[in-house]
Design a protein around this motif. Structure first.
Motif, PDB file in Angstrom:
ATOM      1  N   PRO A 196      31.539  37.294  36.945  1.00  0.00           N
ATOM      2  CA  PRO A 196      32.232  38.365  36.043  1.00  0.00           C
ATOM      3  C   PRO A 196      33.499  38.528  36.645  1.00  0.00           C
ATOM      4  CG  PRO A 196      30.444  39.571  36.632  1.00  0.00           C
ATOM      5  CD  PRO A 196      29.878  38.506  36.993  1.00  0.00           C
ATOM      6  N   ASP A 197      33.629  38.789  37.971  1.00  0.00           N
ATOM      7  CA  ASP A 197      34.670  39.217  38.833  1.00  0.00           C
ATOM      8  C   ASP A 197      35.283  38.040  39.589  1.00  0.00           C
ATOM      9  OD1 ASP A 197      36.369  40.161  41.059  1.00  0.00           O
ATOM     10  OD2 ASP A 197      35.067  42.146  41.114  1.00  0.00           O
ATOM     11  N   GLU A 198      36.667  37.744  39.228  1.00  0.00           N
ATOM     12  CA  GLU A 198      37.212  36.190  39.898  1.00  0.00           C
ATOM     13  C   GLU A 198      37.280  36.483  41.306  1.00  0.00           C
ATOM     14  OE1 GLU A 198      40.899  33.195  38.971  1.00  0.00           O
ATOM     15  OE2 GLU A 198      40.786  35.522  38.244  1.00  0.00           O
ATOM     16  N   ALA A 199      37.703  37.792  41.745  1.00  0.00           N
ATOM     17  CA  ALA A 199      37.886  37.879  43.219  1.00  0.00           C
ATOM     18  C   ALA A 199      36.525  37.510  44.209  1.00  0.00           C
ATOM     19  CB  ALA A 199      38.526  39.230  43.524  1.00  0.00           C
ATOM     20  N   LYS A 200      35.584  38.050  43.641  1.00  0.00           N
ATOM     21  CA  LYS A 200      34.156  37.575  44.329  1.00  0.00           C
ATOM     22  C   LYS A 200      33.911  36.161  44.149  1.00  0.00           C
ATOM     23  CE  LYS A 200      31.961  42.312  43.656  1.00  0.00           C
ATOM     24  NZ  LYS A 200      30.965  43.088  43.131  1.00  0.00           N
ATOM     25  N   LYS A 233      37.071  29.693  33.037  1.00  0.00           N
ATOM     26  CA  LYS A 233      36.159  30.793  32.263  1.00  0.00           C
ATOM     27  C   LYS A 233      35.575  30.413  31.203  1.00  0.00           C
ATOM     28  CE  LYS A 233      36.900  35.678  31.291  1.00  0.00           C
ATOM     29  NZ  LYS A 233      38.004  36.740  31.051  1.00  0.00           N
ATOM     30  N   ASP A 236      32.794  35.111  29.505  1.00  0.00           N
ATOM     31  CA  ASP A 236      33.301  36.137  30.369  1.00  0.00           C
ATOM     32  C   ASP A 236      33.041  35.985  32.119  1.00  0.00           C
ATOM     33  OD1 ASP A 236      34.507  37.778  28.304  1.00  0.00           O
ATOM     34  OD2 ASP A 236      32.325  38.502  27.683  1.00  0.00           O
ATOM     35  N   HIS A 237      32.771  34.731  32.319  1.00  0.00           N
ATOM     36  CA  HIS A 237      32.421  34.484  33.768  1.00  0.00           C
ATOM     37  C   HIS A 237      33.665  33.566  34.157  1.00  0.00           C
ATOM     38  CE1 HIS A 237      28.567  36.371  33.252  1.00  0.00           C
ATOM     39  NE2 HIS A 237      28.083  36.389  34.423  1.00  0.00           N
ATOM     40  N   TYR A 238      34.203  33.755  35.461  1.00  0.00           N
ATOM     41  CA  TYR A 238      35.140  32.966  36.069  1.00  0.00           C
ATOM     42  C   TYR A 238      34.195  31.832  36.701  1.00  0.00           C
ATOM     43  CZ  TYR A 238      38.194  36.597  34.824  1.00  0.00           C
ATOM     44  OH  TYR A 238      39.144  37.230  34.202  1.00  0.00           O
ATOM     45  N   ASP A 268      26.253  39.444  42.016  1.00  0.00           N
ATOM     46  CA  ASP A 268      26.916  39.263  40.638  1.00  0.00           C
ATOM     47  C   ASP A 268      27.494  37.777  40.608  1.00  0.00           C
ATOM     48  OD1 ASP A 268      28.683  39.954  42.081  1.00  0.00           O
ATOM     49  OD2 ASP A 268      29.659  41.163  40.356  1.00  0.00           O
ATOM     50  N   VAL A 269      27.197  36.920  41.693  1.00  0.00           N
ATOM     51  CA  VAL A 269      27.805  35.589  41.370  1.00  0.00           C
ATOM     52  C   VAL A 269      26.608  34.546  41.895  1.00  0.00           C
ATOM     53  CG1 VAL A 269      29.052  33.754  42.977  1.00  0.00           C
ATOM     54  CG2 VAL A 269      30.058  36.182  42.659  1.00  0.00           C
TER      55      VAL A 269
END
Length: 281
Positions: A196-200, A233, A236-238, A268-269
């Protein structure tokens, strides 16, 4: 991922996750209220055909109208019985159907699949055109096929329109894949990272890429850069990807598994490995 306008319920829907949102009153980009929807989905084609042929009975078959159980078979039965004159559909009507009374087939935007970021794009375009063309003239009556394309000179389109069959196209396509180092002359693995967090997600993908470059130094394994997946995407997941190519699957899986065994991913990845991947989306 772009939303698609649905006229029936006047909303924007995502065909990947099923999400929807109301239609904006002004252009989200510039704020201008004087904007219109472009493109041609099956609904727009249906409207245009009814305008051009008001006396014809038109059926539309896509994911929206076939969501109900048995609706797919019911629509096909109506068309096969002759109670409908025109059938509009997505790729779900491209193969496996036998209607002796169909003598004309039209393909809109035939090269849409041609420009997908996948080395099999030309092959899949040829398959689609050949399959759709086979729906016309299956009985005694002759058939005609009209193809709309912005790439009429592409080998896949020209091959599908010719009488030479699959062999010449396959020979040329295989020669290109051999020169480029793609299957079936190599094995290909697609590593997909999502969260859910693109940066991660990007950080994990780039970290794994750096580790693999060190592990693969001096080998004949080709490694791509970590980059957003073609479907960047969904739900809601990158999504980020790495592609690895090598003469053997073992040359890919051994260093990959060894690296991942000692790598801690962000909680969460998620990571998925597809060896000899059939799709790069």
């Amino acid at each position: 991922m772009a939303y698609t306008y649905h006229q029936a319920d006047t909303c924007l829907r995502c065909h990947i996750c099923g999400g929807w949102r109301p239609v904006p009153e002004t252009c989200p980009g510039c704020g201008d209220p004087a904007f219109k929807f472009t493109g041609f989905g099956t609904q727009r084609v249906e409207i245009a055909l009814k305008r051009c042929f008001p006396q014809a009975q038109v059926l539309r078959m896509d994911a929206d109208v076939t969501a109900r159980k048995n609706s797919h078979d019911e629509l096909l039965a109506v068309f096969k019985s002759g109670r409908a004159d025109i059938l509009i559909g997505t790729q779900m009507i491209a193969k496996g159907l036998d209607f002796p009374n169909v003598t004309l087939v039209g393909v809109l935007a035939a090269d849409a699949s041609l420009h997908m970021p996948d080395f099999r794009a030309a092959e899949r375009t040829y398959q689609l055109l050949a399959q759709v063309s086979g729906r016309a003239g299956r009985a005694e009556l002759p058939g005609e096929v009209y193809v709309q394309t912005f790439s009429p000179d592409h080998p896949a389109v020209r091959a599908a329109a010719s009488d030479e069959g699959f062999a010449p196209f396959a020979a040329a396509e295989l020669a290109e894949r051999r020169a480029g180092g793609y299957p079936p002359y190599t094995h290909l693995a697609c590593v997909t990272f999502k969260g859910p967090d693109e940066a991660k997600v990007r950080f994990v993908a780039e970290s794994v890429e750096r580790g693999l470059r060190r592990a693969l130094a001096g080998t004949n394994v080709l490694l791509s850069e970590a980059c957003p997946a073609p479907l960047a995407k969904a739900k809601d997941h990158y999504r980020y990807q790495l592609l690895l190519r090598a003469p053997t699957a073992r040359a890919i899986t051994r260093p990959l598994c060894a690296l991942l065994a000692k790598t801690r991913l962000a909680p969460d990845v998620a990571l998925a490995i597809d060896v000899d991947a059939l799709s790069l989306m």
